[in-house]
Design an enzyme around this catalytic site. Structure first.
Site, mmCIF file in Angstrom:
data_model
loop_
_atom_site.group_PDB
_atom_site.id
_atom_site.type_symbol
_atom_site.label_atom_id
_atom_site.label_comp_id
_atom_site.label_asym_id
_atom_site.label_seq_id
_atom_site.Cartn_x
_atom_site.Cartn_y
_atom_site.Cartn_z
ATOM 1 N N GLU A 1 -55.443 27.684 13.615
ATOM 2 C CA GLU A 1 -55.967 26.416 14.110
ATOM 3 C C GLU A 1 -57.096 26.723 15.087
ATOM 4 O OE1 GLU A 1 -54.276 22.309 16.030
ATOM 5 O OE2 GLU A 1 -53.621 24.188 16.920
ATOM 6 N N ASP B 1 -50.664 28.422 15.518
ATOM 7 C CA ASP B 1 -50.983 27.208 16.264
ATOM 8 C C ASP B 1 -51.855 27.499 17.487
ATOM 9 O OD1 ASP B 1 -50.476 24.333 16.871
ATOM 10 O OD2 ASP B 1 -49.456 25.144 18.627
#
Length: 321
Positions: A249, A205
């Site tokens: 990401e 993330d």
């Protein structure tokens, strides 16, 4: 690449389906999706033709940011089920030919995490350096905030110690100090733990926010190159499981993205949390979803329109080919 090469590089042709356990399927009627419900729908997912299941955060959390505000890297939110049930899901998915990857949250924790609660007790606490602190008033950082409708700075004053801590996201999500070797060791320990339980890789993330510099951390000594950090994680992943996949990401064009390893994939700029070279967001089509409202009253970080009957968030079917 030859088609035959995909037999040992499974992620090259994977069809990835992203889902939030809490909003997928409720097996016990309490209005919250759970691991028991997911296990019941593994055959449905197999019939869709997916080859990899990406689970959004299922860790213990106050749930103020869709579960990305963790209080424990090694557990399962008790509302969703138990660690044993999670292992059953992974085992069942593998039996149907589906790989399973998990969200790996490296940038921050919840302010309720035991590390942060300890770190704010005093400036000399052993966990103080697990986070990024400064003892001088920060400059205006309003242009650096991720959520300008909710935050006006990436620093928050802690009244108890009179110092400021860094939070690239919400103030209840203090940033980890990734220049601290103890923190990086714990990240790798977390990766190893979930690999041992059968996971086939991770989606990391918020990679752009892993960078620490004098601009955002206020201290050149705390500099962190996110590419080097990702290579460190990738090297550990290779040692433990050479076939494991790592997605990232990355909110920039693929032409500008440097690789963090032979089996990493970057994303094109998108409002979705899909993180690969090609992604298509689709509403989940399972006939039985959990009857739960959105996880929180604030806008989701994924910023997707409310089109699903459950929570206004979509699952993602993704291919890395």
């Amino acid at each position: 690449m030859r088609v035959t090469d995909t037999s040992d590089l499974w992620w090259k042709s994977a069809v990835i389906y992203c889902l939030d356990i809490e909003t997928f399927h409720d097996s016990d009627g309490d209005g919250i999706g759970d691991l028991g419900g997911l296990a019941e729908r593994i055959d449905y997912l197999a019939e869709l033709g997916i080859t990899c299941l990406w689970l959004m955060p299922f860790y213990p959390s106050p749930d103020r940011d869709d579960g990305y505000d963790l209080t424990d890297f090694y557990g399962v939110d008790p509302r969703l089920g138990t660690l044993g049930q999670l292992v059953e899901v992974v085992r069942t998915a593998h039996d149907r030919g589906i790989k399973v990857i998990a969200d790996l949250v490296v940038n921050h924790t919840s302010d309720q995490h035991p590390w942060f609660r300890a770190s704010r007790r005093s400036t000399s606490n052993r966990y103080r350096d697990h986070y990024v602190w400064r003892d001088t008033e920060p400059p205006d950082t309003s242009k650096l905030v991720v959520f300008p409708d909710r935050e006006d700075s990436i620093w928050e004053l802690d009244e108890r110690t009179g110092e400021w801590y860094l939070h690239n996201f919400y103030k209840h999500q203090p940033d980890l100090n990734l220049a601290n070797p103890e923190v990086v060791d714990e990240v790798l320990r977390t990766v190893g733990f979930w690999l041992e339980l059968g996971f086939d890789g991770f989606r990391v993330d918020g990679i752009p926010f892993l960078e620490q510099s004098s601009k955002n951390s206020g201290d050149p000594a705390l500099a962190v190159d996110p590419h080097e950090l990702m290579r460190t994680i990738r090297a550990f992943l290779n040692r433990r499981s050479g076939s494991a996949m790592m997605l990232g990401e990355v909110k920039r064009s693929t032409s500008r993205t440097r690789s963090s390893g032979p089996s990493s994939a970057a994303s094109r700029p998108t409002s979705c949390r899909c993180s690969s070279t090609s992604s298509a967001c689709r509403p989940p089509t399972s006939p039985s979803h959990a009857r739960t409202p959105a996880r929180s009253s604030r806008p989701s970080r994924s910023a997707l329109p409310s089109t699903t009957p459950v929570s206004g968030r979509r699952s993602c079917a993704t291919t890395t080919s």
